[in-house]
Write a protein that holds these residues in place. Sequence first.
Motif, PDB file in Angstrom:
ATOM      1  N   VAL A  90       0.868  -1.177   0.000  1.00 17.43           N
ATOM      2  CA  VAL A  90       0.000   0.000   0.000  1.00 17.43           C
ATOM      3  C   VAL A  90       0.903   1.224   0.000  1.00 17.43           C
ATOM      4  O   VAL A  90       1.739   1.391   0.889  1.00 17.43           O
ATOM      5  N   ALA A  91       0.745   2.077  -1.017  1.00 16.81           N
ATOM      6  CA  ALA A  91       1.638   3.231  -1.159  1.00 16.81           C
ATOM      7  C   ALA A  91       1.024   4.232  -2.121  1.00 16.81           C
ATOM      8  O   ALA A  91      -0.058   4.000  -2.684  1.00 16.81           O
ATOM      9  N   ALA A  92       1.725   5.328  -2.332  1.00 10.22           N
ATOM     10  CA  ALA A  92       1.271   6.333  -3.298  1.00 10.22           C
ATOM     11  C   ALA A  92       1.318   5.766  -4.703  1.00 10.22           C
ATOM     12  O   ALA A  92       2.232   5.019  -5.061  1.00 10.22           O
ATOM     13  N   GLY A  93       0.322   6.153  -5.506  1.00  7.28           N
ATOM     14  CA  GLY A  93       0.260   5.707  -6.883  1.00  7.28           C
ATOM     15  C   GLY A  93       0.331   6.868  -7.844  1.00  7.28           C
ATOM     16  O   GLY A  93       0.733   7.984  -7.473  1.00  7.28           O
ATOM     17  N   PRO A  94      -0.055   6.650  -9.092  1.00 11.12           N
ATOM     18  CA  PRO A  94      -0.062   7.736 -10.070  1.00 11.12           C
ATOM     19  C   PRO A  94      -0.907   8.910  -9.567  1.00 11.12           C
ATOM     20  O   PRO A  94      -2.032   8.730  -9.100  1.00 11.12           O
TER      21      PRO A  94
ATOM     22  N   ASN B 123      -3.886 -15.081   3.529  1.00  8.70           N
ATOM     23  CA  ASN B 123      -2.693 -14.256   3.681  1.00  8.70           C
ATOM     24  C   ASN B 123      -2.869 -12.940   2.933  1.00  8.70           C
ATOM     25  O   ASN B 123      -3.311 -12.921   1.782  1.00  8.70           O
ATOM     26  N   THR B 124      -2.494 -11.848   3.580  1.00  7.89           N
ATOM     27  CA  THR B 124      -2.622 -10.542   2.941  1.00  7.89           C
ATOM     28  C   THR B 124      -1.535 -10.359   1.891  1.00  7.89           C
ATOM     29  O   THR B 124      -0.404 -10.812   2.049  1.00  7.89           O
ATOM     30  N   ARG B 125      -1.880  -9.678   0.819  1.00  8.34           N
ATOM     31  CA  ARG B 125      -0.934  -9.320  -0.240  1.00  8.34           C
ATOM     32  C   ARG B 125      -0.697  -7.822  -0.154  1.00  8.34           C
ATOM     33  O   ARG B 125      -1.099  -7.046  -1.008  1.00  8.34           O
ATOM     34  N   GLY B 126      -0.076  -7.398   0.924  1.00  5.59           N
ATOM     35  CA  GLY B 126       0.082  -5.978   1.199  1.00  5.59           C
ATOM     36  C   GLY B 126      -1.021  -5.504   2.127  1.00  5.59           C
ATOM     37  O   GLY B 126      -2.196  -5.839   1.944  1.00  5.59           O
ATOM     38  N   ILE B 127      -0.663  -4.751   3.155  1.00  8.44           N
ATOM     39  CA  ILE B 127      -1.631  -4.197   4.092  1.00  8.44           C
ATOM     40  C   ILE B 127      -1.083  -2.862   4.575  1.00  8.44           C
ATOM     41  O   ILE B 127       0.117  -2.725   4.835  1.00  8.44           O
TER      42      ILE B 127
ATOM     43  N   PRO C 130     -18.458   7.407   3.901  1.00  8.33           N
ATOM     44  CA  PRO C 130     -19.189   7.828   5.103  1.00  8.33           C
ATOM     45  C   PRO C 130     -18.842   7.054   6.369  1.00  8.33           C
ATOM     46  O   PRO C 130     -18.736   7.641   7.447  1.00  8.33           O
ATOM     47  N   ASP C 131     -18.680   5.754   6.269  1.00  4.61           N
ATOM     48  CA  ASP C 131     -18.420   4.940   7.459  1.00  4.61           C
ATOM     49  C   ASP C 131     -16.937   4.743   7.736  1.00  4.61           C
ATOM     50  O   ASP C 131     -16.569   3.958   8.615  1.00  4.61           O
ATOM     51  N   TYR C 132     -16.100   5.434   6.970  1.00  6.12           N
ATOM     52  CA  TYR C 132     -14.654   5.223   7.085  1.00  6.12           C
ATOM     53  C   TYR C 132     -13.940   6.563   7.283  1.00  6.12           C
ATOM     54  O   TYR C 132     -13.185   7.021   6.426  1.00  6.12           O
ATOM     55  N   PRO C 133     -14.160   7.218   8.440  1.00  4.74           N
ATOM     56  CA  PRO C 133     -13.498   8.502   8.678  1.00  4.74           C
ATOM     57  C   PRO C 133     -11.996   8.304   8.941  1.00  4.74           C
ATOM     58  O   PRO C 133     -11.550   7.241   9.394  1.00  4.74           O
ATOM     59  N   GLY C 134     -11.211   9.333   8.666  1.00  5.37           N
ATOM     60  CA  GLY C 134      -9.776   9.255   8.919  1.00  5.37           C
ATOM     61  C   GLY C 134      -9.128   8.173   8.083  1.00  5.37           C
ATOM     62  O   GLY C 134      -9.492   7.941   6.933  1.00  5.37           O
ATOM     63  N   LYS C 135      -8.175   7.488   8.700  1.00  5.56           N
ATOM     64  CA  LYS C 135      -7.468   6.432   7.983  1.00  5.56           C
ATOM     65  C   LYS C 135      -8.058   5.058   8.312  1.00  5.56           C
ATOM     66  O   LYS C 135      -8.422   4.791   9.452  1.00  5.56           O
ATOM     67  N   SER C 136      -8.097   4.217   7.275  1.00  5.75           N
ATOM     68  CA  SER C 136      -8.592   2.852   7.421  1.00  5.75           C
ATOM     69  C   SER C 136      -7.493   1.859   7.053  1.00  5.75           C
ATOM     70  O   SER C 136      -6.586   2.160   6.267  1.00  5.75           O
ATOM     71  N   VAL C 137      -7.590   0.665   7.623  1.00  7.33           N
ATOM     72  CA  VAL C 137      -6.693  -0.428   7.248  1.00  7.33           C
ATOM     73  C   VAL C 137      -7.210  -1.035   5.946  1.00  7.33           C
ATOM     74  O   VAL C 137      -8.396  -1.383   5.841  1.00  7.33           O
ATOM     75  N   VAL C 138      -6.333  -1.148   4.939  1.00  8.52           N
ATOM     76  CA  VAL C 138      -6.732  -1.697   3.637  1.00  8.52           C
ATOM     77  C   VAL C 138      -5.697  -2.721   3.192  1.00  8.52           C
ATOM     78  O   VAL C 138      -4.543  -2.693   3.625  1.00  8.52           O
ATOM     79  N   GLY C 139      -6.117  -3.625   2.326  1.00 14.04           N
ATOM     80  CA  GLY C 139      -5.177  -4.618   1.811  1.00 14.04           C
ATOM     81  C   GLY C 139      -5.790  -5.459   0.719  1.00 14.04           C
ATOM     82  O   GLY C 139      -6.980  -5.339   0.388  1.00 14.04           O
ATOM     83  N   LEU C 140      -4.961  -6.330   0.148  1.00 15.02           N
ATOM     84  CA  LEU C 140      -5.364  -7.206  -0.941  1.00 15.02           C
ATOM     85  C   LEU C 140      -5.273  -8.664  -0.520  1.00 15.02           C
ATOM     86  O   LEU C 140      -4.457  -9.033   0.337  1.00 15.02           O
ATOM     87  N   LEU C 141      -6.085  -9.511  -1.170  1.00 22.23           N
ATOM     88  CA  LEU C 141      -6.001 -10.961  -1.043  1.00 22.23           C
ATOM     89  C   LEU C 141      -5.675 -11.564  -2.407  1.00 22.23           C
ATOM     90  O   LEU C 141      -5.754 -10.892  -3.442  1.00 22.23           O
TER      91      LEU C 141
ATOM     92  N   LEU D 241       0.899 -12.387   4.661  1.00 21.09           N
ATOM     93  CA  LEU D 241       2.338 -12.344   4.497  1.00 21.09           C
ATOM     94  C   LEU D 241       2.914 -11.088   5.148  1.00 21.09           C
ATOM     95  O   LEU D 241       4.125 -10.921   5.236  1.00 21.09           O
ATOM     96  N   ASP D 242       2.018 -10.189   5.594  1.00 18.88           N
ATOM     97  CA  ASP D 242       2.477  -8.881   6.062  1.00 18.88           C
ATOM     98  C   ASP D 242       1.781  -8.456   7.345  1.00 18.88           C
ATOM     99  O   ASP D 242       0.671  -8.917   7.651  1.00 18.88           O
ATOM    100  N   ALA D 243       2.440  -7.548   8.056  1.00 16.92           N
ATOM    101  CA  ALA D 243       1.817  -6.777   9.137  1.00 16.92           C
ATOM    102  C   ALA D 243       1.788  -5.321   8.696  1.00 16.92           C
ATOM    103  O   ALA D 243       2.657  -4.871   7.946  1.00 16.92           O
ATOM    104  N   SER D 244       0.794  -4.578   9.144  1.00 15.63           N
ATOM    105  CA  SER D 244       0.644  -3.186   8.713  1.00 15.63           C
ATOM    106  C   SER D 244       1.710  -2.298   9.343  1.00 15.63           C
ATOM    107  O   SER D 244       2.287  -2.640  10.384  1.00 15.63           O
ATOM    108  N   PRO D 245       1.960  -1.133   8.759  1.00 18.11           N
ATOM    109  CA  PRO D 245       2.722  -0.107   9.485  1.00 18.11           C
ATOM    110  C   PRO D 245       1.976   0.252  10.763  1.00 18.11           C
ATOM    111  O   PRO D 245       0.755   0.088  10.856  1.00 18.11           O
ATOM    112  N   PRO D 246       2.674   0.758  11.789  1.00 19.10           N
ATOM    113  CA  PRO D 246       2.006   1.040  13.063  1.00 19.10           C
ATOM    114  C   PRO D 246       1.047   2.222  12.972  1.00 19.10           C
ATOM    115  O   PRO D 246       1.228   3.135  12.171  1.00 19.10           O
ATOM    116  N   ASP D 247       0.015   2.174  13.807  1.00 18.32           N
ATOM    117  CA  ASP D 247      -0.866   3.333  13.936  1.00 18.32           C
ATOM    118  C   ASP D 247      -0.209   4.350  14.877  1.00 18.32           C
ATOM    119  O   ASP D 247       0.946   4.178  15.293  1.00 18.32           O
ATOM    120  N   GLU D 248      -0.920   5.415  15.231  1.00 18.23           N
ATOM    121  CA  GLU D 248      -0.326   6.485  16.034  1.00 18.23           C
ATOM    122  C   GLU D 248       0.075   6.025  17.428  1.00 18.23           C
ATOM    123  O   GLU D 248       0.945   6.626  18.070  1.00 18.23           O
TER     124      GLU D 248
END
Length: 677
Positions: free
Chosen positions: A54-58, A313-317, A325-336, A271-278
């Motif tokens: 999960v990172a910046a894209g075009p 197994n996550t393919r990036g998280i 509307p139901d996802y204020p601020g930052k959310s945890v996202v990833g691929l399978l 396969l991954d753990a997320s970057p830490p939250d605050e």
Amino acid sequence: MTVIPKLLAAGLALTTALTGAPPPTSASSTAGPGDRVQDLGVPLQDVLLIGGTVAAGPGGGTVLWGASSGAPAHLNAVDPATGAEVARVDLEGAAGSWAVDAAPDGSVYVGTYGDGRLYRWSEQGGVKDLGRPVASDNFIWSVAAGEGATVYGGTSPGGRLFGYDPATGFRDYGRLSAAHAYVRSVSYAGGKIFAGTEAPAAVFEVDAATGAATALPTPPGLDPAGKWAYDVNAAGGHLYVRYGAAAPGPLHVWDIAARTWTDALEQAHGLDASPPDEQGGVYFVKAGELVRYDPRTKAVTPTGMPFTGRVANTRGIGWAELGLPDYPGKSVVGLLWRGLMFRYNPQTGARAFVQTAVRGEPIDITAISEGPDGRVYTGGFLNGGFAALDPATGRREEFHTFSQSEDMVTHAGKLYVGAYPEARVYAYDPELPWNSTEYSPSPEPGPVPNPARLFDFAADKQIRPRAMVSAGRYLAVGTMPDLGHLGGVLAIWDPAEGKLEHAQRNVVTDQSIVSLAYRDGIVYGGTSIYSGQSATPPTQPEAKLFAWSVARNRLLWEITPAPGKPAIPALTFDDRGRLWGIAGGTVFGVDTGERKVVTTVTLSGSKSAGGQLAFNSADRLLYGAHAGAEVFWLDPRRRTHGVLRQGAVHQLAVHRSGEVYFAEGPRLFKLEAKRTG
């Protein structure tokens, strides 16, 4: 008696120097015996994502990056709010990737398998093929971003660590351990590269500047034997190391500054753990649920978001602002792995799985067999699944969310499937609805599992059920072992009783069982000197043919039918009761009563471990695939033979109709044979 034709999956594509090939004993021909080849297209197509981040894209917005397998493979960018395609970039020359990461400068690196190449994407320059970081290694397992635009990666079969900086090029850090052939997982933090190996699991800390390497101590109470350091993830001053394999395993936490193991959690998925939250907490999947883990308090907080099925197994998280509307601020996202994405919001608890727009790719065929319903079944490589083709109508049906098939055979009204890894065997009943609960990411309530899992040989360190045959009332299975092991298992399964009648390893010492045939109470097996993983060195010089009494559960005899050949990947009986096999470029006929080779036909001097052979009762000819280079026919009476088609063919089977089916990569072909009579 009638022997049901079947396909034996291709062996390892290994070739060695020829020594003492027998002289030709037959005339050859390039003209076929009146056959016609029809291209049936691609029976299997699906999404396979292994590496991701999960990172910046075009344009700078956060995207889900994932590499999808194909010909060529693609680097995909997906919008985490909608699942829509943001970008799709060809990775020319690559088949797929385990290894994807984004560097701080905004570039994305992809390390590939097959040819072991490194690619770099940047918004300014697009994608560039940077070449092979290590000339001797063809598989990049993991890449991890360093400072600026640098990246680090691990390879096999040489077990090497490398670095890349656009300003200075590649750096080979060398082999981390003489005892290891794989650098399976890589992460980076604070000037240190952390690298995990195959069994016996080891984790090394490497100084990125000096290259000095130090092995971390094994976590207390952990036996590294038989386990890989499968995932290594640095986040928030801690290193999260998951030991085991693709299935859930123990996750150990290493405090990088204190240089000590601080915690252990069971049943962690990769396969991954997320970057830490605050607050320093990270997210990963544990025991089939997304959880938050706080390394300071060691608290595990469930989210209520389930991840079901064998491959969860996550393919990036990572983290993304979704603007929903139901996802204020930052959310945890990833691929399978099938292109499904997930999202979870810590504030509201909102969660969802969304199918992305990542496009499916053709899947290479690894097994072909006629099913009990007369349809032709094909199994797929890596992302698995299988498909059924009705020869009479041309109608196709695809079954997704299943494992890689090593072999298939019809027995007693069911299609038996040997699956990788763990040498698992399943029974599929075409009369019942498809319901693969083990592989579905979110199975719906419904009927019993179909295919139904019967047994496996994980405890015997086996990985591939490479050979299966219908043996009277029984099903016979032959296997190949996992990395670091030699000696396959011969198993006799009783479907009526639902139990293993017999299972024995090392029927032939240190050899895998890669082909089987059956006649009159005797199972005949062809062996391979190789393990199920190519990095394991063999101890035996040549393959054997053996005979096994089903009634007495014992070895009757073994011979060397093709001296100097490493494998006998296919066996078949003709209508006269003669047993035929292929070994490299040699086809041989055996009088089983006399226990000796009575006919030898030389196609070439090849010592390939792959090949196919099947007898067609419609025209009384043998059909085969030779060394991954051609399809041939052979008249067992006259010993004449000819090439029907040149190409990278590894799979072949004969249908009861007399039609011959074979595969080149993902494409299925039909050969309409000339009948006799």
